[in-house]
Design an enzyme around this catalytic site. Sequence first.
Site, PDB file in Angstrom:
ATOM      1  N   SER A 251      83.955  -1.069 -34.405  1.00 11.19           N
ATOM      2  CA  SER A 251      84.557  -0.439 -33.072  1.00 11.19           C
ATOM      3  C   SER A 251      85.028   1.003 -33.446  1.00 11.19           C
ATOM      4  CB  SER A 251      86.015  -1.303 -32.859  1.00 11.19           C
ATOM      5  OG  SER A 251      86.838  -0.590 -32.040  1.00 11.19           O
TER       6      SER A 251
ATOM      7  N   TYR B 209      93.714  -5.031 -36.416  1.00 12.33           N
ATOM      8  CA  TYR B 209      92.426  -4.838 -35.467  1.00 12.33           C
ATOM      9  C   TYR B 209      91.651  -3.769 -36.195  1.00 12.33           C
ATOM     10  CZ  TYR B 209      88.753  -4.583 -32.061  1.00 12.33           C
ATOM     11  OH  TYR B 209      87.672  -4.475 -31.312  1.00 12.33           O
TER      12      TYR B 209
HETATM   13  N1  LIG Z   1      85.232  -4.619 -25.529  1.00 14.24           N
HETATM   14  C1  LIG Z   1      85.796  -3.568 -26.100  1.00 14.24           C
HETATM   15  O1  LIG Z   1      86.294  -2.674 -25.562  1.00 14.24           O
HETATM   16  C2  LIG Z   1      85.444  -3.426 -27.670  1.00 14.24           C
HETATM   17  C3  LIG Z   1      85.317  -1.958 -28.157  1.00 14.24           C
HETATM   18  C4  LIG Z   1      84.962  -1.976 -29.475  1.00 14.24           C
HETATM   19  C5  LIG Z   1      84.482  -2.935 -30.248  1.00 14.24           C
HETATM   20  N2  LIG Z   1      84.411  -4.356 -29.656  1.00 14.24           N
HETATM   21  C6  LIG Z   1      84.052  -5.429 -30.472  1.00 14.24           C
HETATM   22  O2  LIG Z   1      82.631  -5.931 -30.018  1.00 14.24           O
HETATM   23  C7  LIG Z   1      82.575  -7.204 -30.007  1.00 14.24           C
HETATM   24  C8  LIG Z   1      82.349  -8.133 -28.812  1.00 14.24           C
HETATM   25  O3  LIG Z   1      83.457  -7.762 -28.005  1.00 14.24           O
HETATM   26  P1  LIG Z   1      83.686  -8.321 -26.404  1.00 14.24           P
HETATM   27  O4  LIG Z   1      84.270  -7.295 -25.988  1.00 14.24           O
HETATM   28  O5  LIG Z   1      82.104  -8.674 -25.910  1.00 14.24           O
HETATM   29  O6  LIG Z   1      84.387  -9.461 -26.804  1.00 14.24           O
HETATM   30  P2  LIG Z   1      84.739 -10.817 -26.051  1.00 14.24           P
HETATM   31  O7  LIG Z   1      86.057 -11.419 -26.337  1.00 14.24           O
HETATM   32  O8  LIG Z   1      84.274 -10.733 -24.407  1.00 14.24           O
HETATM   33  O9  LIG Z   1      83.434 -11.939 -26.755  1.00 14.24           O
HETATM   34  C9  LIG Z   1      83.712 -11.903 -28.077  1.00 14.24           C
HETATM   35  C10 LIG Z   1      83.185 -13.637 -28.287  1.00 14.24           C
HETATM   36  O10 LIG Z   1      83.417 -13.744 -29.549  1.00 14.24           O
HETATM   37  C11 LIG Z   1      83.628 -15.525 -29.479  1.00 14.24           C
HETATM   38  N3  LIG Z   1      84.435 -15.664 -30.759  1.00 14.24           N
HETATM   39  C12 LIG Z   1      86.105 -15.310 -31.113  1.00 14.24           C
HETATM   40  N4  LIG Z   1      86.081 -15.991 -32.187  1.00 14.24           N
HETATM   41  C13 LIG Z   1      85.269 -16.631 -32.506  1.00 14.24           C
HETATM   42  C14 LIG Z   1      85.020 -17.413 -33.883  1.00 14.24           C
HETATM   43  N5  LIG Z   1      86.108 -17.729 -34.704  1.00 14.24           N
HETATM   44  N6  LIG Z   1      83.622 -17.953 -33.962  1.00 14.24           N
HETATM   45  C15 LIG Z   1      82.777 -17.851 -32.958  1.00 14.24           C
HETATM   46  N7  LIG Z   1      82.972 -16.979 -31.981  1.00 14.24           N
HETATM   47  C16 LIG Z   1      84.228 -16.534 -31.688  1.00 14.24           C
HETATM   48  C17 LIG Z   1      84.380 -15.657 -28.288  1.00 14.24           C
HETATM   49  O11 LIG Z   1      84.608 -17.062 -28.104  1.00 14.24           O
HETATM   50  C18 LIG Z   1      83.834 -14.714 -27.079  1.00 14.24           C
HETATM   51  O12 LIG Z   1      82.625 -15.434 -26.446  1.00 14.24           O
HETATM   52  C19 LIG Z   1      83.841  -7.783 -30.749  1.00 14.24           C
HETATM   53  O13 LIG Z   1      83.649  -7.760 -32.071  1.00 14.24           O
HETATM   54  C20 LIG Z   1      84.859  -6.671 -30.435  1.00 14.24           C
HETATM   55  O14 LIG Z   1      86.021  -6.520 -31.362  1.00 14.24           O
HETATM   56  C21 LIG Z   1      84.845  -4.538 -28.393  1.00 14.24           C
END
Ligand SMILES: NC(=O)c1ccc[n+]([C@@H]2O[C@H](COP(=O)([O-])OP(=O)(O)OC[C@H]3O[C@@H](n4cnc5c(N)ncnc54)[C@H](O)[C@@H]3O)[C@@H](O)[C@H]2O)c1
Length: 243
Positions: free
Chosen positions: A135, A149
């Site tokens: 991130s 985070y």
């Molecule tokens: N959305 C944003 O703005 C953003 C920005 C930067 C980075 N990220 C990172 O990108 C990645 C994807 O983010 P997203 O926005 O698609 O998130 P999201 O919450 O929409 O999806 C994340 C998925 O991870 C799964 N998950 C959580 N804990 C778990 C576990 N213990 N075992 C297996 N699966 C698990 C959840 O069930 C969910 O389906 C994450 O690592 C997040 O931190 C997100």
Amino acid sequence: MTEEFAGKVAVITGAGRGMGAEISSRLAQAGASVFAVDLEPASESAPGIVPVPCDVSDPRAVRAAAASVLADAGQIDFLVNGAGLVSVTRPVETISDDDWARLMGVNVNGALHWMREALPGMKARRSGKIVNLSSRAGRTLANFAGAHYSASKAALLGLTRQVALEAAPDNVHVNAIAPGLVETPMLSGSVDERKREAARAATPLRRIGTTSDIAELVLFLLSPKSDYITGATVDINGGDLIL
Ligand SMILES: NC(=O)c1ccc[n+]([C@@H]2O[C@H](COP(=O)([O-])OP(=O)(O)OC[C@H]3O[C@@H](n4cnc5c(N)ncnc54)[C@H](O)[C@@H]3O)[C@@H](O)[C@H]2O)c1
């Protein structure tokens, strides 16, 4: 179907929704066999996508899930560590040990657990690509999340670089991406509309990222087009880091 992905075996964690779901569906459309790992895998299975229920923070569950993938598909060509948890912004002195451990357990240990399972086969075959979803919070700081985070996402970058160095002699590529805000259930669940709009307006490209933006980059990093890139962190944030 594209030649670069046809017949390849991909494990995508966090594949139940958001970025992981988009990456899974793009890879499956391109001809890869996708093992879609999530706590709650999508209930409707799409062609080429096998749901794998697994808590990535549990090393025994990951070992069992990896064994089932290998028994089914024989190898893992691609690993995308996308499973992640976010936190609400709050002062570091209010972060409990449990909260800290929960975020680290998924955001850092989850990637470690899956890399430990995937790397031996990749090294033995001298072929494999891993992409870790970090991130912008790991590069600078989080606008809408706590120190746990940011720390977890920075740790993931360090893990990526070290594993990339170890795996490079065996022709295994390990990279990270560092997205800014991306429209997913994680974002809508943690940041209200007013704050999202302010963030959009402050982004140099004047928009929030999409899962499609992210999937394009990840597929590039999995493809032979990126064969000279390893240990990198690729920023994808609409220009946020210019500021
Ligand atoms: N959305 C944003 O703005 C953003 C920005 C930067 C980075 N990220 C990172 O990108 C990645 C994807 O983010 P997203 O926005 O698609 O998130 P999201 O919450 O929409 O999806 C994340 C998925 O991870 C799964 N998950 C959580 N804990 C778990 C576990 N213990 N075992 C297996 N699966 C698990 C959840 O069930 C969910 O389906 C994450 O690592 C997040 O931190 C997100």
